[in-house]
Every structure is written in C-alpha cells, then in structure tokens.
Design an enzyme around this catalytic site. Structure first.
Site, PDB file in Angstrom:
ATOM      1  N   ASN A 209      -8.649  -6.689   0.857  1.00 33.08           N
ATOM      2  CA  ASN A 209      -7.797  -5.702   0.190  1.00 33.08           C
ATOM      3  C   ASN A 209      -6.337  -6.070   0.428  1.00 33.08           C
ATOM      4  O   ASN A 209      -6.037  -7.023   1.150  1.00 33.08           O
ATOM      5  CB  ASN A 209      -8.128  -4.284   0.653  1.00 33.08           C
ATOM      6  CG  ASN A 209      -7.874  -4.107   2.134  1.00 33.08           C
ATOM      7  OD1 ASN A 209      -6.749  -4.152   2.594  1.00 33.08           O
ATOM      8  ND2 ASN A 209      -8.951  -3.935   2.900  1.00 33.08           N
ATOM      9  N   ILE A 308     -15.336   3.850  11.365  1.00 36.87           N
ATOM     10  CA  ILE A 308     -14.907   3.684  12.764  1.00 36.87           C
ATOM     11  C   ILE A 308     -14.450   5.019  13.338  1.00 36.87           C
ATOM     12  O   ILE A 308     -14.843   5.420  14.437  1.00 36.87           O
ATOM     13  CB  ILE A 308     -13.779   2.625  12.865  1.00 36.87           C
ATOM     14  CG1 ILE A 308     -14.250   1.291  12.278  1.00 36.87           C
ATOM     15  CG2 ILE A 308     -13.336   2.456  14.302  1.00 36.87           C
ATOM     16  CD1 ILE A 308     -13.159   0.249  12.107  1.00 36.87           C
ATOM     17  N   LYS A 338     -10.212  14.105   4.292  1.00 34.74           N
ATOM     18  CA  LYS A 338     -10.561  13.067   5.286  1.00 34.74           C
ATOM     19  C   LYS A 338     -10.328  13.583   6.705  1.00 34.74           C
ATOM     20  O   LYS A 338     -11.071  13.241   7.625  1.00 34.74           O
ATOM     21  CB  LYS A 338      -9.739  11.803   5.051  1.00 34.74           C
ATOM     22  CG  LYS A 338     -10.320  10.954   3.928  1.00 34.74           C
ATOM     23  CD  LYS A 338      -9.517   9.724   3.599  1.00 34.74           C
ATOM     24  CE  LYS A 338     -10.044   9.170   2.276  1.00 34.74           C
ATOM     25  NZ  LYS A 338      -9.243   8.110   1.713  1.00 34.74           N
TER      26      LYS A 338
HETATM   27  N1  CTP Z   1     -11.605   4.033   8.335  1.00 32.73           N
HETATM   28  C1  CTP Z   1     -12.467   3.794   9.390  1.00 32.73           C
HETATM   29  N2  CTP Z   1     -13.641   3.121   9.176  1.00 32.73           N
HETATM   30  C2  CTP Z   1     -13.995   2.731   7.940  1.00 32.73           C
HETATM   31  C3  CTP Z   1     -13.155   3.008   6.843  1.00 32.73           C
HETATM   32  C4  CTP Z   1     -11.967   3.665   7.074  1.00 32.73           C
HETATM   33  O1  CTP Z   1     -12.136   4.158  10.519  1.00 32.73           O
HETATM   34  N3  CTP Z   1     -15.134   2.080   7.795  1.00 32.73           N
HETATM   35  C5  CTP Z   1     -10.355   4.737   8.593  1.00 32.73           C
HETATM   36  C6  CTP Z   1      -9.122   3.982   8.139  1.00 32.73           C
HETATM   37  O2  CTP Z   1      -8.639   3.128   9.159  1.00 32.73           O
HETATM   38  C7  CTP Z   1      -8.153   5.110   7.846  1.00 32.73           C
HETATM   39  C8  CTP Z   1      -9.055   6.239   7.387  1.00 32.73           C
HETATM   40  O3  CTP Z   1     -10.358   5.926   7.865  1.00 32.73           O
HETATM   41  O4  CTP Z   1      -7.486   5.558   8.997  1.00 32.73           O
HETATM   42  C9  CTP Z   1      -9.117   6.422   5.905  1.00 32.73           C
HETATM   43  O5  CTP Z   1      -9.467   5.211   5.279  1.00 32.73           O
HETATM   44  P1  CTP Z   1      -9.853   5.198   3.764  1.00 32.73           P
HETATM   45  O6  CTP Z   1     -10.262   3.824   3.380  1.00 32.73           O
HETATM   46  O7  CTP Z   1      -8.771   5.865   2.991  1.00 32.73           O
HETATM   47  O8  CTP Z   1     -11.096   6.195   3.815  1.00 32.73           O
HETATM   48  P2  CTP Z   1     -12.516   6.123   3.218  1.00 32.73           P
HETATM   49  O9  CTP Z   1     -13.349   7.032   4.078  1.00 32.73           O
HETATM   50  O10 CTP Z   1     -12.941   4.728   3.089  1.00 32.73           O
HETATM   51  O11 CTP Z   1     -12.340   6.834   1.831  1.00 32.73           O
HETATM   52  P3  CTP Z   1     -12.164   6.229   0.354  1.00 32.73           P
HETATM   53  O12 CTP Z   1     -13.352   6.745  -0.360  1.00 32.73           O
HETATM   54  O13 CTP Z   1     -10.872   6.824  -0.123  1.00 32.73           O
HETATM   55  O14 CTP Z   1     -12.135   4.724   0.472  1.00 32.73           O
END
Ligand code: CTP
Length: 401
Positions: A209, A308, A338
């Site tokens: 990304n 995570i 979130k």
């Molecule tokens: N994050 C995480 N573990 C993952 C994905 C995301 O801890 N596998 C954390 C990111 O580091 C960030 C937060 O969650 O602090 C939000 O990440 P984001 O990608 O916006 O959230 P997603 O849950 O993946 O939602 P989306 O559907 O918008 O991608």
C-alpha cells in the site's frame, strides 16, 4: 524538558556538514543552552572559528597548545564543564581517534577527560560510512556508551546518494533535549508501528500500500523527544531511524508485524499503531515467479490477516492503545466505529487525498476517545506528531487515575 542553562560542548570536526552546525548552535541558543565550541584543525577549513564565536557568544577553541585559552578555561575544566558533548559533524577521522583513545588534539583530549555523555552525529561519504573500519569504530564507541545520532540517508554534498548525511540541526537539538528528560512521557515505554506491509505473491511480486511510514516515524521521534523509551516496528520503508529511538525492528508482512508488535507490547505502556497493515495475504506464496496465463483470468485467493490492535485489546493486560484510521470518506463515522470495534483508548483519524495523508509531507488529524474529541489542524508531520503525543500523554495519564 528544557535546555535552558544546560552546558553543551559542541565538537566540530572536518566535513562539509560543519556549515549545518552553525545552525545547530543557533537552535541550541534559542532554547537558552550554554554552548562552547571546540573545532578540529580540519573543521576550520570549512567554517571559520569567528562564525562559531559569534553564534555561541563564547571563545572558540581549536588548539591544545593555546596558552591564553589554557590559562582561562583549560581543557580539563572544559571537560568538567560539559554536561553533554556532541560532535557534529563527526568525521571518520575523529570517530577513529576516539575509538582508539587518542589525545592528539584538543577535541579528542577533552572527550577522554570528560565524564559527560558523548553524542556523535556522523557525516561522511556513504562509501566511507559503510567501510568496515568505520563501522567497527562506531560499534566500539557504542559499546562504550556513546550515542550515535544518524546518519540519515539521502543525497550527499559529493553527489552520491546513500547513508552518511548528518542529521538536521533540529533533530540533533531534539536528541540533546530529550537526553535531559523531563518530558511528558518520561519513564514510559512507547511502542510505535509504522509504514506499509508487503504480502508476497511470488519472489518478485507483492501486495502493498502507499503508506510512506513518515507519520509513524515522526510519532516515534516525538515520543522519544517527550522522554519515552521508544520501540519502532517498521514495515518496508526507506527511512532512517529517528534520533532517540531505542530499538527498531524491521518487518515485511502483516504476520511478521503482528508477531513483533505482540512481543514488544509486553513491555510497552502505550502502543501507537500508525502502520497501514495489509488486511489480506495470498493463501499461498509461490516459490517460483508466476507466469502469464495467455489470456486466461488469474484469480488470487486471499485470506484475512489477524487484527493486531484487536489481538491486544482482547488480552486481559495490554498497553494503552492508539489506532489510526486513514479514510477517503465519512472519516468521523469510520474512525469512531474502529475505536469501539477494536477496543481502543484513542483513535487518530485522517482524510487521505488532497495533498494530505499517504505519501504527503502534511497531515491533519481528528482524535477521538470514548467521551471526547479534538482536532489537530493541517501541519507538517513532525509538528503534528508532537501535538498527537501531547494529547496521548494527557489521555494516558487520565486513564491511569
Ligand atoms: N490494524 C491492525 N491490524 C490489522 C489492520 C489494521 O492493528 N491487521 C490497525 C492499523 O494499524 C490502524 C487501525 O488498525 O491503527 C486501522 O487500520 P485500518 O486499515 O484503517 O482498519 P481496518 O480494520 O483494516 O479497516 P478498513 O476496512 O477500513 O481497512
């Protein structure tokens, strides 16, 4: 956290980056630090002692054999006077002389005679910096307790590109500032994750990304400046470790980041998740490069990566959790969702696009927690990171009351 009346001995050795040290003296003086400058003979080829004298407001010393100066403030007194010694730029030569305990000029002698913590800001051609002799000397100095600040990557005065640029004056000033402690995160261990993750498809392709890691790196630096012991877990980025960061762990995939963060979180008081973690990974990583299918459609099977933050928030004991949410639309709604869904203490939301967010120098953040919100308007990422850290410190303390 202040430098007021702190006694800093600035050693300037011979290198073109010496011109940046003039700016450093100004930055230190702005915060009312007392600065005395000792130059090597080589340094005087690049900048005149008069320049440093005017900027520091103090006589500049070069020679060990200056009778007048020795009668005023002798080299031993100078060594005792210093609370910190910073050598910027630190050339390959001064690094070698210090590593081997030489006392063949005033600067090397003062370093030997002083009990003050030693900070080195190396600056040299990337080939020289990479040379095993230089690296061995730096390792030796580190083992003896010297703090090595930088060097940074980038374009060099000689036209080369690589590691060897001196850190910027404000970065060096910040490192000195945080060395005196007294910051809002003093005594706390802060874990920061930053950058993208890469999910390999085959040996040459991956799903990634556009995260540059700059926001997360700025957050790590700001946390260190605020007195925290910082562990930085970094995805694949081309950024130098910020000054003051105690530990950096480089990872590639979301699974590796998950493992590294869960491990480091056991020691952390605060975890700031600034990484853009890949949500999916290919079910299988091909050991060989995939070949074109001659017109047929290729379908990649993906599985979801573990979250995570959720892995941490569902543990009985976990650090104070700060998430990020980069969104293209409905920023506030998605961010607050979130915050709840991932069990966070705080979330920093930002709009991506329009010169903000990913790959951009500027950013703007809206912070949300269970019963409050604050807006941090558009600013350069390092400035915004400092404001974010100030807010995190307040919310963290409130949560412990
Ligand atoms: N994050 C995480 N573990 C993952 C994905 C995301 O801890 N596998 C954390 C990111 O580091 C960030 C937060 O969650 O602090 C939000 O990440 P984001 O990608 O916006 O959230 P997603 O849950 O993946 O939602 P989306 O559907 O918008 O991608």
């Amino acid at each position: 956290m202040s430098l007021a009346q702190r006694r800093i001995l600035l050693g300037v050795s011979g290198g073109i980056a010496a011109y940046k040290s003039c700016e450093l003296v100004r930055r230190l003086r702005e915060l009312a630090a007392e600065v005395r400058v000792v130059m090597t003979e080589g340094a005087t080829q690049f900048v005149s002692p008069t320049t440093f004298q005017a900027l520091s407001g103090q006589p500049v010393r070069v020679s060990l054999w200056d009778e007048q100066a020795e009668a005023a403030m002798g080299h031993i007194e100078l060594a005792r006077w210093a609370e910190r010694i910073l050598i910027a730029p630190a050339s390959a030569d001064i690094i070698a002389r210090l590593a081997h305990g030489h006392a063949d000029d005033l600067l090397a002698t003062v370093c030997l005679a002083s009990a003050a913590p030693l900070y080195l800001a190396p600056a040299m051609n990337q080939q020289m910096w990479a040379h095993p002799a230089v690296q061995a000397n730096v390792t030796l100095l580190r083992q003896r307790g010297a703090h090595v600040l930088g060097p940074a990557d980038g374009e060099q005065a000689c036209g080369d590109v690589g590691s060897g640029r001196m850190l910027e004056p404000h970065e060096l000033r910040n490192a000195l500032q945080s060395s005196f402690g007294g910051g809002v995160l003093d005594g706390l261990h802060v874990l920061v994750s930053a950058g993208p993750t890469y999910e390999d498809i085959d040996p040459v392709r991956f799903i990634g990304n556009r995260s540059s890691g700059r926001m997360g790196f700025a957050v790590a630096e700001a946390a260190a400046q605020a007195g925290a012991e910082v562990t930085l877990v970094a995805g694949p980025v081309s950024l130098a470790t910020p000054a003051g960061v105690a530990q950096r762990i480089d990872v590639r995939s979301a699974a590796q980041m998950h493992a590294a963060v869960l491990d480091a979180a056991r020691q952390a008081d605060i975890y700031i998740a600034a990484a853009a973690v890949g949500d999916y990974r290919p079910n299988e990583v091909s050991a060989q490069k995939l070949k074109k299918l001659d017109g047929a459609k290729l379908a990649l099977q993906l599985s979801e990566n573990p979250d995570i933050l959720t892995s941490l928030s569902t543990q009985p004991e976990h650090p104070f959790l700060v998430g990020f949410a980069a969104e293209t639309h409905d920023v506030a709604d998605y961010a607050q969702d979130k915050l709840r869904r991932k069990g966070l203490d705080m979330i920093a939301a930002n709009q991506v696009g329009d010169g903000l967010g990913f790959e951009a120098a500027d950013n703007a953040l809206q912070l949300y927690w269970a019963d409050g919100a604050v807006e941090l308007p558009r600013a350069a990422k390092p400035e915004l990171a400092r404001q974010l850290i100030a807010q995190v410190a307040v919310r963290y303390r409130a949560s412990r009351r």
